[in-house]
Design an enzyme around this catalytic site. Sequence first.
Site, PDB file in Angstrom:
ATOM      1  N   HIS A 111      32.559  23.986  -5.456  1.00 45.32           N
ATOM      2  CA  HIS A 111      32.471  22.807  -6.351  1.00 45.32           C
ATOM      3  C   HIS A 111      33.470  22.990  -7.494  1.00 45.32           C
ATOM      4  CE1 HIS A 111      29.644  19.937  -8.810  1.00 45.32           C
ATOM      5  NE2 HIS A 111      30.897  19.863  -9.265  1.00 45.32           N
ATOM      6  N   HIS A 166      36.638  20.798 -10.028  1.00 41.17           N
ATOM      7  CA  HIS A 166      37.357  19.561 -10.389  1.00 41.17           C
ATOM      8  C   HIS A 166      38.790  19.928 -10.738  1.00 41.17           C
ATOM      9  CE1 HIS A 166      33.578  17.276 -10.581  1.00 41.17           C
ATOM     10  NE2 HIS A 166      33.078  18.423 -10.991  1.00 41.17           N
ATOM     11  N   LYS A 193      30.192  12.870  -1.560  1.00 37.07           N
ATOM     12  CA  LYS A 193      29.669  13.295  -2.854  1.00 37.07           C
ATOM     13  C   LYS A 193      29.074  12.120  -3.604  1.00 37.07           C
ATOM     14  CE  LYS A 193      28.976  15.698  -6.518  1.00 37.07           C
ATOM     15  NZ  LYS A 193      29.741  16.597  -7.332  1.00 37.07           N
ATOM     16  N   HIS A 229      24.873  15.190  -7.170  1.00 34.12           N
ATOM     17  CA  HIS A 229      24.626  15.474  -8.589  1.00 34.12           C
ATOM     18  C   HIS A 229      23.252  14.865  -8.869  1.00 34.12           C
ATOM     19  CE1 HIS A 229      25.988  15.655 -12.964  1.00 34.12           C
ATOM     20  NE2 HIS A 229      24.829  15.021 -12.998  1.00 34.12           N
ATOM     21  N   HIS A 256      25.143  22.262  -8.816  1.00 32.82           N
ATOM     22  CA  HIS A 256      24.894  22.853 -10.135  1.00 32.82           C
ATOM     23  C   HIS A 256      23.423  22.821 -10.558  1.00 32.82           C
ATOM     24  CE1 HIS A 256      25.487  18.618 -10.924  1.00 32.82           C
ATOM     25  NE2 HIS A 256      26.783  18.673 -11.077  1.00 32.82           N
ATOM     26  N   ASP A 298      31.925  24.461 -10.622  1.00 36.26           N
ATOM     27  CA  ASP A 298      31.942  23.211 -11.387  1.00 36.26           C
ATOM     28  C   ASP A 298      32.935  23.298 -12.547  1.00 36.26           C
ATOM     29  OD1 ASP A 298      31.384  20.580 -11.950  1.00 36.26           O
ATOM     30  OD2 ASP A 298      29.554  21.016 -13.088  1.00 36.26           O
ATOM     31  N   ALA A 306      31.839  15.295 -20.491  1.00 37.13           N
ATOM     32  CA  ALA A 306      31.084  16.466 -20.023  1.00 37.13           C
ATOM     33  C   ALA A 306      31.926  17.282 -19.060  1.00 37.13           C
ATOM     34  CB  ALA A 306      29.809  16.000 -19.337  1.00 37.13           C
TER      35      ALA A 306
HETATM   36  C1  NCD Z   1      32.160  17.083 -14.183  1.00 39.78           C
HETATM   37  C2  NCD Z   1      33.555  16.544 -14.511  1.00 39.78           C
HETATM   38  O1  NCD Z   1      34.019  16.713 -15.654  1.00 39.78           O
HETATM   39  O2  NCD Z   1      34.202  15.985 -13.616  1.00 39.78           O
HETATM   40  N1  NCD Z   1      31.485  17.300 -15.430  1.00 39.78           N
HETATM   41  C3  NCD Z   1      30.449  18.116 -15.651  1.00 39.78           C
HETATM   42  O3  NCD Z   1      29.953  18.141 -16.770  1.00 39.78           O
HETATM   43  N2  NCD Z   1      29.957  18.895 -14.707  1.00 39.78           N
HETATM   44  C4  NCD Z   1      31.441  16.145 -13.274  1.00 39.78           C
HETATM   45  C5  NCD Z   1      30.190  16.726 -12.652  1.00 39.78           C
HETATM   46  O4  NCD Z   1      30.251  17.674 -11.876  1.00 39.78           O
HETATM   47  O5  NCD Z   1      29.093  16.236 -12.924  1.00 39.78           O
HETATM   48 ZN    ZN Z   2      31.185  18.913 -10.968  1.00 41.74          ZN
HETATM   49 ZN    ZN Z   3      27.945  16.945 -11.288  1.00 42.62          ZN
END
Ligand code: NCD
Ligand code: ZN
Ligand code: ZN
Length: 347
Positions: A15, A17, A98, A137, A179, A255, A271
């Site tokens: 996981h 980004h 997802k 999520h 997560h 994450d 976030a």
């Molecule tokens: C993630 C993001 O910034 O893409 N943010 C997070 O707080 N985890 C998105 C996610 O995984 O929920």
């Molecule tokens: Zn994430």
């Molecule tokens: Zn998430």
Amino acid sequence: MKIKKLIIRQPDDMHVHFRSGLMLQNVVPFTAHIFGRAVAMGNLPVPITTLETARAYRKEIKDISPKSFNPIMSAMMTKDITPEKIRKLHKAGVKVLKLIPASTSTNSSEGIALNELRNYLPVLETVKKAGMIFSIHAELIHNPKTGKEIPEIQREEMAIPFLGHLVSKASGLKIVVEHASTRKIIEFVKKAPWNVAATLTTHHALVNYGDVFDSQGRILNPFLYCKPVAKTADDQEAVIEVMTSDNPKFFFGSDSAPHLIWKKNSDEPPAGIFTAPVVLSLLCKIFEREKKLERLENFVSRFGAEFYGLPLNKGKITLERGEWLVPEEFEGVKIFKGEEILQWQVV
Ligand code: NCD
Ligand code: ZN
Ligand code: ZN
């Protein structure tokens, strides 16, 4: 005597980004030079939902990665998803569908709500038949009875009944609860059938609610603000316990989620925490403290691949004990544990 060196099978990050453009170019190397594979989440500002965008996104990642790195592609579950689209995505090599329900996290505005999931059972059936993974999520924003907004710290446990419903309606569908951050959802996953697993992050093992929010629930430290929000000390303990328990239902998903510092410092910080440069070092620390260092390899290099039905990576990586100072930031993004000294490093 303390171990000085640890050689483990090359790990996977289930996981992460990467974003796109310049940000992607800056952050991908932290993952791609160490991990064999990583699930690249498709929550871009325009979410990845078609085979064309998924292919282009894969290429963007591959173009700046060593040959040995293979991104695992995901597509986002939005209102216009159909079984036919799933079949096409599958043919294009997309492995993960997802869902980030609307308003729960960064770039999620088009995600369907948890209470709408029951209208998408044919889509999920197609995901199952294709041998794909449904990644979720799991947070609920509004109380279905009162319509009131649910406090952030309760959103994950409030999603559990919807997960229960999903598990019973979509039997045999491989579901990853992403997560996992509360003892309650961890217990749910433990008791669920074989086809339900969870990813765990390093930050949910190391941060709690009080590190992020003040007593009024206002964000104190935007750089530790992520979704789901960090929970109580007991939840943190539950994450660490299960992470080091050698239970194959729980595997690593960082994450890692980069955001620019100036955005994080705004009135409404996005976030997400950028952890990619430090995750393995921190996992060594956690597993060593728990006297379970010998279980680290299963957590990062075996259980995720096995759940996804992928062969284990063949390569090895070496972790060495030795102090290093984590830089405060990289290209305008604050690094988790920046300016702290850590004890383990990938060499
Ligand atoms: C993630 C993001 O910034 O893409 N943010 C997070 O707080 N985890 C998105 C996610 O995984 O929920
Ligand atoms: Zn994430
Ligand atoms: Zn998430």
